[in-house]
Structure formats: C-alpha cells, structure tokens
Design a protein around this motif. Structure first.
Motif, PDB file in Angstrom:
ATOM      1  N   GLU A 254      -1.708 -65.149  57.149  1.00 59.80           N
ATOM      2  CA  GLU A 254      -1.947 -65.996  55.978  1.00 59.80           C
ATOM      3  C   GLU A 254      -2.541 -65.220  54.813  1.00 59.80           C
ATOM      4  O   GLU A 254      -2.625 -65.754  53.695  1.00 59.80           O
ATOM      5  CB  GLU A 254      -2.892 -67.145  56.355  1.00 59.80           C
ATOM      6  CG  GLU A 254      -2.337 -68.080  57.415  1.00 59.80           C
ATOM      7  CD  GLU A 254      -1.064 -68.768  56.966  1.00 59.80           C
ATOM      8  OE1 GLU A 254      -0.863 -68.930  55.741  1.00 59.80           O
ATOM      9  OE2 GLU A 254      -0.243 -69.120  57.841  1.00 59.80           O
ATOM     10  N   GLY A 255      -2.977 -63.981  55.051  1.00 56.65           N
ATOM     11  CA  GLY A 255      -3.630 -63.224  53.982  1.00 56.65           C
ATOM     12  C   GLY A 255      -4.923 -63.873  53.534  1.00 56.65           C
ATOM     13  O   GLY A 255      -5.283 -63.854  52.356  1.00 56.65           O
ATOM     14  N   ASN A 256      -5.649 -64.449  54.503  1.00 51.03           N
ATOM     15  CA  ASN A 256      -6.892 -65.157  54.206  1.00 51.03           C
ATOM     16  C   ASN A 256      -8.084 -64.282  54.572  1.00 51.03           C
ATOM     17  O   ASN A 256      -8.226 -63.848  55.714  1.00 51.03           O
ATOM     18  CB  ASN A 256      -6.948 -66.474  54.990  1.00 51.03           C
ATOM     19  CG  ASN A 256      -8.165 -67.292  54.637  1.00 51.03           C
ATOM     20  OD1 ASN A 256      -8.483 -67.469  53.461  1.00 51.03           O
ATOM     21  ND2 ASN A 256      -8.860 -67.809  55.640  1.00 51.03           N
ATOM     22  N   TRP A 257      -8.965 -64.060  53.610  1.00 51.70           N
ATOM     23  CA  TRP A 257     -10.075 -63.135  53.824  1.00 51.70           C
ATOM     24  C   TRP A 257     -11.369 -63.831  54.245  1.00 51.70           C
ATOM     25  O   TRP A 257     -12.146 -63.284  55.019  1.00 51.70           O
ATOM     26  CB  TRP A 257     -10.320 -62.309  52.556  1.00 51.70           C
ATOM     27  CG  TRP A 257      -9.142 -61.459  52.202  1.00 51.70           C
ATOM     28  CD1 TRP A 257      -8.119 -61.776  51.355  1.00 51.70           C
ATOM     29  CD2 TRP A 257      -8.822 -60.169  52.737  1.00 51.70           C
ATOM     30  NE1 TRP A 257      -7.196 -60.768  51.309  1.00 51.70           N
ATOM     31  CE2 TRP A 257      -7.600 -59.757  52.149  1.00 51.70           C
ATOM     32  CE3 TRP A 257      -9.454 -59.314  53.638  1.00 51.70           C
ATOM     33  CZ2 TRP A 257      -7.003 -58.532  52.433  1.00 51.70           C
ATOM     34  CZ3 TRP A 257      -8.860 -58.097  53.934  1.00 51.70           C
ATOM     35  CH2 TRP A 257      -7.647 -57.714  53.337  1.00 51.70           C
ATOM     36  N   GLU A 258     -11.600 -65.018  53.736  1.00 46.42           N
ATOM     37  CA  GLU A 258     -12.844 -65.720  54.027  1.00 46.42           C
ATOM     38  C   GLU A 258     -12.588 -66.983  54.832  1.00 46.42           C
ATOM     39  O   GLU A 258     -11.705 -67.778  54.485  1.00 46.42           O
ATOM     40  CB  GLU A 258     -13.574 -66.090  52.727  1.00 46.42           C
ATOM     41  CG  GLU A 258     -14.010 -64.906  51.889  1.00 46.42           C
ATOM     42  CD  GLU A 258     -15.107 -64.077  52.556  1.00 46.42           C
ATOM     43  OE1 GLU A 258     -15.749 -64.587  53.501  1.00 46.42           O
ATOM     44  OE2 GLU A 258     -15.316 -62.924  52.135  1.00 46.42           O
ATOM     45  N   VAL A 307     -14.872 -57.847  61.103  1.00 42.28           N
ATOM     46  CA  VAL A 307     -15.409 -56.539  60.730  1.00 42.28           C
ATOM     47  C   VAL A 307     -16.841 -56.477  61.240  1.00 42.28           C
ATOM     48  O   VAL A 307     -17.649 -57.361  60.953  1.00 42.28           O
ATOM     49  CB  VAL A 307     -15.381 -56.330  59.198  1.00 42.28           C
ATOM     50  CG1 VAL A 307     -15.938 -54.959  58.849  1.00 42.28           C
ATOM     51  CG2 VAL A 307     -13.962 -56.489  58.661  1.00 42.28           C
ATOM     52  N   THR A 308     -17.169 -55.447  62.013  1.00 41.91           N
ATOM     53  CA  THR A 308     -18.506 -55.338  62.587  1.00 41.91           C
ATOM     54  C   THR A 308     -19.509 -54.888  61.537  1.00 41.91           C
ATOM     55  O   THR A 308     -19.144 -54.466  60.433  1.00 41.91           O
ATOM     56  CB  THR A 308     -18.509 -54.339  63.758  1.00 41.91           C
ATOM     57  OG1 THR A 308     -18.180 -53.034  63.251  1.00 41.91           O
ATOM     58  CG2 THR A 308     -17.487 -54.739  64.810  1.00 41.91           C
ATOM     59  N   GLU A 309     -20.772 -54.971  61.886  1.00 36.04           N
ATOM     60  CA  GLU A 309     -21.830 -54.580  60.949  1.00 36.04           C
ATOM     61  C   GLU A 309     -21.764 -53.110  60.558  1.00 36.04           C
ATOM     62  O   GLU A 309     -22.161 -52.734  59.463  1.00 36.04           O
ATOM     63  CB  GLU A 309     -23.202 -54.896  61.560  1.00 36.04           C
ATOM     64  CG  GLU A 309     -23.468 -56.384  61.724  1.00 36.04           C
ATOM     65  CD  GLU A 309     -24.853 -56.650  62.275  1.00 36.04           C
ATOM     66  OE1 GLU A 309     -25.564 -55.651  62.558  1.00 36.04           O
ATOM     67  OE2 GLU A 309     -25.228 -57.825  62.434  1.00 36.04           O
ATOM     68  N   ASP A 310     -21.250 -52.266  61.458  1.00 38.80           N
ATOM     69  CA  ASP A 310     -21.150 -50.845  61.132  1.00 38.80           C
ATOM     70  C   ASP A 310     -19.808 -50.488  60.489  1.00 38.80           C
ATOM     71  O   ASP A 310     -19.461 -49.318  60.364  1.00 38.80           O
ATOM     72  CB  ASP A 310     -21.368 -49.979  62.370  1.00 38.80           C
ATOM     73  CG  ASP A 310     -20.384 -50.309  63.485  1.00 38.80           C
ATOM     74  OD1 ASP A 310     -19.516 -51.186  63.284  1.00 38.80           O
ATOM     75  OD2 ASP A 310     -20.481 -49.682  64.553  1.00 38.80           O
ATOM     76  N   GLY A 311     -19.039 -51.513  60.107  1.00 41.04           N
ATOM     77  CA  GLY A 311     -17.814 -51.285  59.354  1.00 41.04           C
ATOM     78  C   GLY A 311     -16.556 -51.123  60.179  1.00 41.04           C
ATOM     79  O   GLY A 311     -15.470 -50.881  59.618  1.00 41.04           O
ATOM     80  N   GLU A 312     -16.639 -51.285  61.508  1.00 37.65           N
ATOM     81  CA  GLU A 312     -15.433 -51.163  62.335  1.00 37.65           C
ATOM     82  C   GLU A 312     -14.550 -52.392  62.147  1.00 37.65           C
ATOM     83  O   GLU A 312     -15.015 -53.534  62.239  1.00 37.65           O
ATOM     84  CB  GLU A 312     -15.806 -51.022  63.810  1.00 37.65           C
ATOM     85  CG  GLU A 312     -14.596 -50.830  64.707  1.00 37.65           C
ATOM     86  CD  GLU A 312     -14.965 -50.748  66.171  1.00 37.65           C
ATOM     87  OE1 GLU A 312     -14.058 -50.516  67.000  1.00 37.65           O
ATOM     88  OE2 GLU A 312     -16.167 -50.919  66.493  1.00 37.65           O
ATOM     89  N   ILE A 313     -13.266 -52.141  61.868  1.00 38.44           N
ATOM     90  CA  ILE A 313     -12.319 -53.230  61.611  1.00 38.44           C
ATOM     91  C   ILE A 313     -11.649 -53.635  62.914  1.00 38.44           C
ATOM     92  O   ILE A 313     -11.039 -52.808  63.596  1.00 38.44           O
ATOM     93  CB  ILE A 313     -11.269 -52.802  60.571  1.00 38.44           C
ATOM     94  CG1 ILE A 313     -11.954 -52.539  59.220  1.00 38.44           C
ATOM     95  CG2 ILE A 313     -10.189 -53.868  60.421  1.00 38.44           C
ATOM     96  CD1 ILE A 313     -11.015 -52.010  58.150  1.00 38.44           C
ATOM     97  N   LEU A 314     -11.740 -54.907  63.257  1.00 40.24           N
ATOM     98  CA  LEU A 314     -11.180 -55.433  64.494  1.00 40.24           C
ATOM     99  C   LEU A 314      -9.996 -56.361  64.242  1.00 40.24           C
ATOM    100  O   LEU A 314      -9.654 -57.175  65.092  1.00 40.24           O
ATOM    101  CB  LEU A 314     -12.266 -56.177  65.288  1.00 40.24           C
ATOM    102  CG  LEU A 314     -13.461 -55.328  65.732  1.00 40.24           C
ATOM    103  CD1 LEU A 314     -14.461 -56.182  66.482  1.00 40.24           C
ATOM    104  CD2 LEU A 314     -13.017 -54.144  66.582  1.00 40.24           C
TER     105      LEU A 314
END
Length: 462
Positions: A254-258, A307-314
């Motif tokens: 969907e290209g939905n970020w929030e 996205v984790t607190e240390d910036g890892e994208i899941l």
C-alpha cells in the motif's frame, strides 16, 4: 553486488522462468479434458481438433517446466544450503510428496495423453487426460503448501536451530495455504483463458475460420470473463489473510508509512525509503482502509512500525513490492474489461464475425497471464523479506559462501539461456498456430470414439 544479492537475483530469475510454464500446464490440462469430454458427448469434430492443437502447446510447456524445475531445485544446495539445513525436515517430505503423488501420475499417463488418441479406446485416453490434469494440480498443491508454510509456518518446533515437524496437518493446512492455492489455480486458469483466446484470435486474423478456432475463442473469452471476478474476490480474501500474518508486506504493497485510520489508497507514487515518504502521490481518500478493513476509519499498518530502535529495517524493499502489486492489479483490470467486452462482441457478432480490432487486442493479451503471475509472485516473495521462512530463518542466514564472481557468472549464463528459450517458446507456439492456419494440419484425425468407429469417416463424408 555481494553473494547474497546475486544469489537472490539468480533464484528469482530461475523461478520467474520456471513458473511461466506450470502456470500454463496446470489449467491447460483441465481445458484439454473439457475439450475431450465435449467431443465424447457430442461427436463434433471441432472439439477434437481443438484438443489436438492445444495438446501440442501442453507438451511443449510441460517439457519446459520440468527442465527448468530441475535446474531451480539444484540451487537449494548450491546457493541456499542454510535453507535445507534448517527446514529440510519439513521441506524435504513436502517435495517428496509432490514426486510421489504428481510426477508419477504425469510420467505414467502423459505418453497416452499425447500419443494414444488413435491407439487406445476413447475412455482410456480420456482417463489419461484426467490423470495428467490431476497430477499437475497435485504438484501445484504441494509446492503451494511448502511456499505457504514459508510465509505462515505452523506445526513445528525449533531444536538447536533446526526445525522439526510436530503436526503435519498444521504444516500442510497452514493459515495462508488455502488462499494461495485458490489464487494460483485461478491465475493459471486466467493465463490459459487469455492464451487460448489470443492464439485463436491470431489464427482468425491469419484467415483460419475453422469451427475449432471459433470454438476455442469462445471458450477462452467465457473462461476469462468467468474467472477474473472470482480472482478479484479470492485476492481480497488473500489480502486480508496477509494483513493478519504479514502486515509489513501489506504496508509495502500500500505504500503506507504510518499506522493509522483513514488510510488512502495510493494509485501511484514513488516511494522514497530514505525520506520514508511517497513522492508524487495520487491517492483515493480512505481507500486502503476500506479495502483492507472494510471500514473507512479502519487501521492499516505502516512501514515505520517495522524499524528497530537501532535503525534495523524489518520490512521489505518498498518500491519492488509497491510497483509489482500495481502491475498485477492493473493487468487484472485489463483482463476484466477485455473479457467482458469480448462477451458483448460474441453476442453481437459471433466468434466468426468478430471485428479485427478486438482480435488484435486479444492477440496482444495472449501472454498477459504471465505478466500478472510474475507481478503477483514478486509481490509475494519480495514482500516476505528479510525472511526466507517468516520468523524462523532470514535470507542472509541461508545463503552460501560461494564467491560473488562465480554466482555472477552463472547468473549471466542463466539469463542468456532463459532469454533465448522464452523467445523460442513463443516462436514455436506462433509457428504451430501459423502452420494450423495455412491448412497444414498434422493432428491425429483418425481418432476412435469407441474403439470401433473412426472419426476419419466424418471427414470422408464431408
């Protein structure tokens, strides 16, 4: 470009090439059975003529599918040893079940189906056709079981990092399997419907107005018009299942970020993963919430939740999933419009009087099923990243340590060979259509309906 990326591209190229041909044979086997049964009931030669033309396409597609499938399976060992080391206790038996229940049927009865039309009794040939069609469906079933389990794994336990089966019923009938199986079967049906309609339209443009060609055109249009609404409905159920078990994939689609309510349906945009926003967005207010939750204020997951607190994208890369999903849906909408317009034209003009313009359009859409299938497959498989088996095994943990240069060399070789073979396949199908259209029929006209009467007598009396 490291080994991981190159191995993913290589496996993607292999499976993209392979899936083209089972997508045809799965449904074409049942279509051939329909042609044969109609001939057996009516005795009308047009049905057998249609059978004898399309069984050649089936044989060609079947051969290409088997060869490419063998090549693809080797990569489990060469490129992805961590896959079988971790989940081989589940994947191995499922692949073995496919061989025992599908390949044996196909191997035993394919020869009778292809070459036995004038050599065995009619009911034996019909039974062989049924068993081959059933075999292709069973093959699809087991492959979809394994693929679905990789997306929604159930019925297992991890012991020292290795998966062991604890409940085969839960493994086979995992939460996404029924939706994926129905979706794939309908996709194959649509692929074959438009292939039959398109090649039949091409033959008509070349001047072949035989009853078998007109009948095949009608069958293709009716099948497409019937199956595409069912596929849209099945896709909706599949999307709801994916929302429950793989929300990150849905967010990318969907290209939905929030995460939030009243999420618009994005028709077009250019996702920017660096800025984590969409550029040049064109959207329908509340559309995504309505489709996914059936409520305008329904909550849709956003990519920023993965996205984790240390910036890892899941979550998966957004752009490939976002655009491939829209290509799939757009192709489906084109199929819907064309098939329903074809019904109107059939009612008005009949198959023999179809105007040239729609015939050209059907020709252009002959392999549209391939486009939709590949786009849907990319949406599904890229959308699972970074997982190879959801929540169990990541892609990077399964890849081999083969040097990147070696993977690149084999990748180039695969791409060259596959490109040549796809062109050759389309060329051979076109050649068969051309050969039939100019009156050089080499089909088995001498087909015994009951073991006593010979259909050649029908032609002798014309």
């Amino acid at each position: 470009m490291d080994t991981l990326l190159l191995s993913r591209i290589q496996f993607g190229a292999n499976i993209s090439f392979h899936i083209l041909f089972p997508t045809i044979t799965i449904a074409l086997g049942w279509m051939l059975l329909f042609f044969k049964l109609r001939f057996s009931v009516t005795g009308d030669q047009k049905w057998m003529d249609a059978y004898m033309f399309w069984v050649k396409v089936f044989a060609l597609s079947f051969a290409m599918g088997v060869v490419s499938g063998i090549t693809m399976s080797f990569q489990f060992g060469t490129n992805w040893p961590g896959f079988m080391e971790t989940v081989g206790n589940v994947a191995g038996p499922l692949l073995a079940y496919e061989i025992m229940t599908a390949f044996f049927l196909e191997a035993v009865f394919l020869g009778i189906m292809l070459f036995g039309a004038s050599r065995v009794k009619s009911w034996v040939h019909t039974l062989a056709t049924f068993l081959v069609a059933f075999g292709t469906t069973m093959s699809t079933f087991w492959i979809i079981v394994l693929n679905s389990w990789m997306h929604t794994p159930q019925g297992y336990e991890l012991v020292d990092g290795v998966v062991f089966a604890t409940n085969w019923w839960e493994i086979v009938f995992n939460p996404s399997m029924p939706y994926r199986f129905v979706h794939m079967m309908l996709a194959s049906g649509l692929t074959v419907a438009f292939l039959i309609a398109g090649i039949s339209a091409l033959r008509m443009l070349w001047g072949d107005r035989g009853e078998d060609v007109k009948t095949a055109l009608r069958v293709g249009i009716f099948a497409g018009a019937t199956l595409i609404p069912l596929q849209i409905l099945a896709g909706d159920f599949h999307g709801l299942n994916t929302l429950e078990y793989q929300p990150a994939k849905v967010a990318a689609m969907e290209g939905n970020w929030e995460t939030g309510p009243n999420v618009p349906l994005v028709l077009f945009a250019i996702p920017d993963e660096t800025a984590r926003e969409n550029r040049f967005e064109i959207a329908i207010p509340n559309g995504a919430s309505l489709i996914l939750t059936h409520k305008a204020d329904g909550i849709v997951p956003g990519l920023n939740d993965f996205v984790t607190e240390d910036g890892e994208i899941l979550h998966p890369r957004v752009a490939p999933v976002f655009f491939s999903f829209r290509i799939m849906v757009g192709t489906g909408m084109a199929m819907l419009l064309l098939s329903w317009a074809g019904l109107v034209l059939l009612r008005k003009y009949g198959a023999g009087g179809m105007p040239k313009l729609p015939l050209y359009v059907f020709c252009a859409m002959s392999f549209s099923g391939w486009i939709a299938t590949l786009a849907g497959w990319y949406t599904t498989e890229i959308g699972r990243q970074p997982w190879l088996v959801q929540g169990v095994l990541t892609t990077k943990d399964a890849v081999s340590d083969v040097p990147a240069g070696m993977v690149l060399g084999t990748l180039i070789g695969y791409l060259v060979v596959y490109g040549v073979l796809v062109i050759a396949y389309i060329g051979v199908v076109t050649y068969l259509a051309r050969k039939a259209s100019v009156g050089v029929h080499d089909t088995a006209r001498s087909y015994p309906r009951s073991g006593e009467a010979n259909v050649t007598a029908l032609h002798a009396g014309e």
